[in-house]
Design an enzyme around this catalytic site. Structure first.
Site, PDB file in Angstrom:
ATOM      1  N   SER B 119      36.807  27.362  75.003  1.00 46.95           N
ATOM      2  CA  SER B 119      36.584  26.704  76.416  1.00 46.95           C
ATOM      3  C   SER B 119      37.906  25.954  76.889  1.00 46.95           C
ATOM      4  O   SER B 119      37.853  25.693  77.992  1.00 46.95           O
ATOM      5  CB  SER B 119      35.140  26.145  76.630  1.00 46.95           C
ATOM      6  N   LYS B 161      35.006  18.099  77.891  1.00 45.58           N
ATOM      7  CA  LYS B 161      35.722  18.476  79.256  1.00 45.58           C
ATOM      8  C   LYS B 161      36.726  17.556  79.908  1.00 45.58           C
ATOM      9  O   LYS B 161      37.019  16.721  79.198  1.00 45.58           O
ATOM     10  CB  LYS B 161      34.547  18.575  80.306  1.00 45.58           C
TER      11      LYS B 161
END
Lengths: 211, 211
Positions: B119, B161
DNA sequence: CCTTTTATCGAACGTATTTTCCGAATATTA
DNA sequence: TAATATTCGGAAAATACGTTCGATAAAAGG
């Protein structure tokens, strides 16, 4: 198991040894331990050290000054679990292992190089990354290696590439990980004479600086 | 300056102390140094140690057993130069700096997480990489952070993130580095109540295993 | 060529340090 | 309650270890 059985004093003694070693870069003497824990007798300290050894927390080297070694050298960074950006995972509260960043790489003659440019970008090796090199003559197909072109006189110039020995073509291919760049193709004979594998990449380290 | 003036024997002595400390986790005694360097007299060893101290390579604690300290604690991996796959660069023979992999990261409460999945692949953070996290409440736009969703009861779930505070929309965006994945958009009010920045990524470490 | 610095040994000395032994108070366990 | 492990002190014994000194050379510098 036995490590939990350590007495309160023994735990304090162990903690002192750990912190002493962190600051002083060497184990304390029995007297220094006693002074810290307010134990008047060195024999008494010796007793607890014997206990700590029996309980598997330390090891001792008889008759040596400062002959104390920690069994678990708790250097490094605690690894607290896994994480995936996609599906968040739990973070455990206890470290699963210690990340011995670089430490197990140190013993040999390993060294590091700073990567310039984006030629290995598709292997996710970025500009500014450190690559840790373990020196060795040989390597396997697909290894990322430092290949050196031998030259007259001085030390040759080096290049970072993936190594492929193409037996059917009797040649060696040094492949960058960037589709915009061309591989270096070297006939086997020329390879043996003019080139040499200096070492292979065993680790990559990247520091994220403030933006 | 003075460090260069060290004699051959003194250099060997210094190197032995360094390697001894690496393996034994404590400084050697004068006799151990003598045995290694085949110096028969402890006074002789003492003489060279005095020289090494005068030349600023070590410091000594008088009358203490193993009372030797290295001035520059040269832990880590020597950085031997730069390398670019495109245009090969020279490799110098002397280390330019020491790569203190992880060591300067240890002091605080830094910890590491193992990355699962792809990711963050466009930031060149791969599956299996270690990310080193420095705990902190706040962060800047664009920082790669561990964001935690607070929940009833136990510790929340965490996600890795890039952090963006979008003031014009009064919301926070948690952006994965994979164009196939969608960002998480959180209204400011909800963010303050339910979310928390746990820390930011300060380093990345990858071990290259044998294929 | 002489003087100073550096390198070497050996031995003696004193302190630092660990180890061992004895005794006793306190807690834990059977 | 008796037996046993733990926790403490004091002190002597035995090494381990750093320091100092005297003497001898080789190398370096002028």
């Amino acid at each position: 198991m036995s490590s939990d059985q350590a007495t309160d004093i023994q735990k304090r003694m162990y903690n002192f040894i750990v912190s002493y070693m962190k600051t002083e870069k060497m184990p304390p003497t029995n007297r220094e331990i006693g002074r810290e824990l307010q134990i008047a007798s060195t024999g008494h300290v010796d007793y607890h050290l014997t206990m700590l050894e029996k309980k598997g927390l330390i090891s001792r080297q008889p008759k040596k000054s400062r002959g104390i070694k920690l069994i678990e050298t708790i250097t490094g960074i605690p690894v607290m679990g896994s994480i995936a950006a996609g599906q968040p995972l739990e973070i455990s509260n206890d470290p699963e292992e210690m990340l011995d960043v670089g430490r197990e790489l140190e013993p040999d003659n390993t060294y590091a190089l700073i990567v310039k440019g984006r030629s290995m970008i598709e292997d996710h090796i970025c500009d500014g990354d450190y690559v840790v090199i373990k020196p060795q003559d040989t390597c396997n197909n697909g290894d990322i290696v430092v290949a050196v072109r031998l030259q007259e006189g001085m030390s040759g110039s080096a290049t970072l590439k993936r190594f492929f020995q193409e037996k059917d073509h009797d040649r060696v291919r040094l492949q960058p990980a960037n589709s915009e760049l061309e591989p270096i193709i070297i006939p086997k004979s020329e390879w043996d004479e003019e080139w040499k594998v200096q070492g292979k990449v065993v680790a990559i380290f990247r520091q994220c600086h403030a933006a």
